[in-house]
Scaffold this motif. Structure first.
Motif, short mmCIF file in Angstrom:
data_model
loop_
_atom_site.label_atom_id
_atom_site.label_comp_id
_atom_site.label_asym_id
_atom_site.label_seq_id
_atom_site.Cartn_x
_atom_site.Cartn_y
_atom_site.Cartn_z
N TYR A 156 49.91 3.91 56.48
CA TYR A 156 49.02 3.96 55.33
C TYR A 156 47.62 3.59 55.77
O TYR A 156 47.44 2.83 56.72
N GLU A 157 46.65 4.14 55.08
CA GLU A 157 45.25 3.86 55.38
C GLU A 157 44.54 3.54 54.07
O GLU A 157 44.76 4.19 53.05
N THR A 158 43.66 2.54 54.10
CA THR A 158 42.86 2.20 52.93
C THR A 158 41.44 2.67 53.18
O THR A 158 40.87 2.40 54.24
N VAL A 159 40.88 3.41 52.22
CA VAL A 159 39.52 3.93 52.34
C VAL A 159 38.72 3.56 51.10
O VAL A 159 39.28 3.32 50.03
N VAL A 160 37.41 3.52 51.26
CA VAL A 160 36.50 3.28 50.14
C VAL A 160 36.28 4.63 49.45
O VAL A 160 35.88 5.60 50.10
N LEU A 161 36.55 4.71 48.17
CA LEU A 161 36.57 5.99 47.46
C LEU A 161 35.23 6.73 47.52
O LEU A 161 35.22 7.95 47.70
N HIS A 162 34.11 6.05 47.38
CA HIS A 162 32.84 6.79 47.35
C HIS A 162 32.50 7.44 48.70
O HIS A 162 31.63 8.29 48.76
N THR A 163 33.22 7.08 49.76
CA THR A 163 33.02 7.75 51.05
C THR A 163 33.94 8.95 51.21
O THR A 163 33.82 9.70 52.18
N ARG A 164 34.85 9.13 50.25
CA ARG A 164 35.81 10.24 50.28
C ARG A 164 35.87 10.88 48.89
O ARG A 164 36.90 10.85 48.22
N ARG A 165 34.78 11.46 48.45
CA ARG A 165 34.66 12.00 47.09
C ARG A 165 35.71 13.07 46.78
O ARG A 165 36.04 13.29 45.63
N GLU A 166 36.25 13.71 47.80
CA GLU A 166 37.28 14.73 47.56
C GLU A 166 38.56 14.12 46.99
O GLU A 166 39.43 14.83 46.49
N LEU A 167 38.66 12.79 47.01
CA LEU A 167 39.84 12.10 46.48
C LEU A 167 39.68 11.65 45.02
O LEU A 167 40.58 11.05 44.46
N LEU A 168 38.52 11.93 44.41
CA LEU A 168 38.25 11.46 43.04
C LEU A 168 39.29 11.93 42.03
O LEU A 168 39.85 11.12 41.28
N GLU A 169 39.57 13.23 42.00
CA GLU A 169 40.51 13.75 40.99
C GLU A 169 41.93 13.25 41.23
O GLU A 169 42.64 12.92 40.28
N GLU A 170 42.34 13.19 42.46
CA GLU A 170 43.69 12.69 42.77
C GLU A 170 43.83 11.21 42.38
O GLU A 170 44.85 10.79 41.84
N THR A 171 42.76 10.44 42.61
CA THR A 171 42.76 9.03 42.22
C THR A 171 42.78 8.91 40.70
O THR A 171 43.51 8.08 40.14
N ALA A 172 41.99 9.75 40.02
CA ALA A 172 41.96 9.74 38.56
C ALA A 172 43.34 10.08 37.99
O ALA A 172 43.79 9.46 37.02
N THR A 173 44.04 11.00 38.60
CA THR A 173 45.38 11.37 38.15
C THR A 173 46.33 10.19 38.29
O THR A 173 47.12 9.90 37.39
N LEU A 174 46.27 9.49 39.42
CA LEU A 174 47.12 8.30 39.62
C LEU A 174 46.85 7.26 38.54
O LEU A 174 47.78 6.73 37.93
N LEU A 175 45.59 6.97 38.28
CA LEU A 175 45.23 5.99 37.26
C LEU A 175 45.66 6.45 35.86
O LEU A 175 46.14 5.65 35.06
N ASN A 176 45.52 7.73 35.58
CA ASN A 176 45.89 8.25 34.26
C ASN A 176 47.39 8.22 34.01
O ASN A 176 47.83 8.17 32.87
N ARG A 177 48.19 8.24 35.06
CA ARG A 177 49.64 8.10 34.87
C ARG A 177 49.97 6.71 34.33
O ARG A 177 50.92 6.54 33.58
N GLU A 178 49.19 5.72 34.74
CA GLU A 178 49.43 4.34 34.32
C GLU A 178 48.68 4.00 33.03
O GLU A 178 49.23 3.34 32.15
N TRP A 179 47.43 4.43 32.94
CA TRP A 179 46.57 4.12 31.79
C TRP A 179 45.88 5.42 31.36
O TRP A 179 44.76 5.70 31.79
#
Length: 195
Positions: free
Chosen positions: A3-26
């Motif tokens: 596993y790798e931890t990255v800072v999201l604003h340095t990997r903007r292509e991950l915004l929608e995927e991250t939003a989807t993960l958060l929306n599953r919970e909240w």
């Protein structure tokens, strides 16, 4: 699995995927979620995302400076995807969040939860008061301009006489900091602190 931890604003292509993960919970609108994730900085506020070996987002934590404190951070919106829970990834994400906060100058950590008290107690957090997380900074505004700022969270024109309850705008050196009181569950939630 690695596993790798990255800072999201340095990997903007991950915004929608991250939003989807958060929306599953909240759940909330995708546009609002993506907008809330945009605009991180190298210090705080920012989001950390945990990626599996295939590059998929499997975890998230939002890191904010605590309003009114010089060395305290708020860790919020901590989530690990359903399929990956129970494998120590929540602990890893919290440790990475704490390490990141310390690296950028914060040595006290706060969080808020209403259903994961045992997990956070196990990590060394103790019950404490609720705190405000400093969310956005808009610079070069005068106090008179504050009256015309639209606070996206409330979708209301901000006027001092019509301030929505629970939303505080502070003017510091002509910079506006939008802070929102962190209270997940009135009176029964855990407001935790770790130094």
């Amino acid at each position: 699995m690695d596993y790798e931890t990255v800072v999201l604003h340095t990997r903007r292509e991950l915004l929608e995927e991250t939003a989807t993960l958060l929306n599953r919970e909240w759940p909330r609108s995708m546009a609002a979620r993506v907008a809330s994730l945009e605009g991180g900085v190298d210090e705080l506020p920012c989001s950390l995302v945990l990626l599996n070996s295939g590059g998929a987002v499997v975890g998230h934590a939002r890191l904010l400076p605590v309003a009114g404190a010089t060395n305290a951070a708020l860790i919020e919106s901590v989530v690990v995807c359903q399929e990956c829970r129970g494998c120590g990834l929540g602990r890893r994400l919290m440790e990475e969040s704490e390490t990141y906060c310390v690296r950028v100058g914060y040595n006290a950590m706060h969080l808020s939860t209403h259903d994961q008290q045992g997990f956070y107690h196990h990590l060394g957090y103790q019950d404490g008061p609720s705190v405000n997380g400093r969310r956005k900074c808009v610079t070069n505004l005068t106090e008179n301009q504050v009256q015309y700022i639209v606070i996206k969270k409330c979708r209301l024109n901000f006027e001092p006489s019509r301030r929505p309850q629970g939303v505080c705008v502070r003017v510091l050196s002509l910079a506006i900091y939008d802070t929102v009181t962190v209270r997940w569950c009135c009176g029964s939630g855990l407001h935790a602190t770790r130094n």
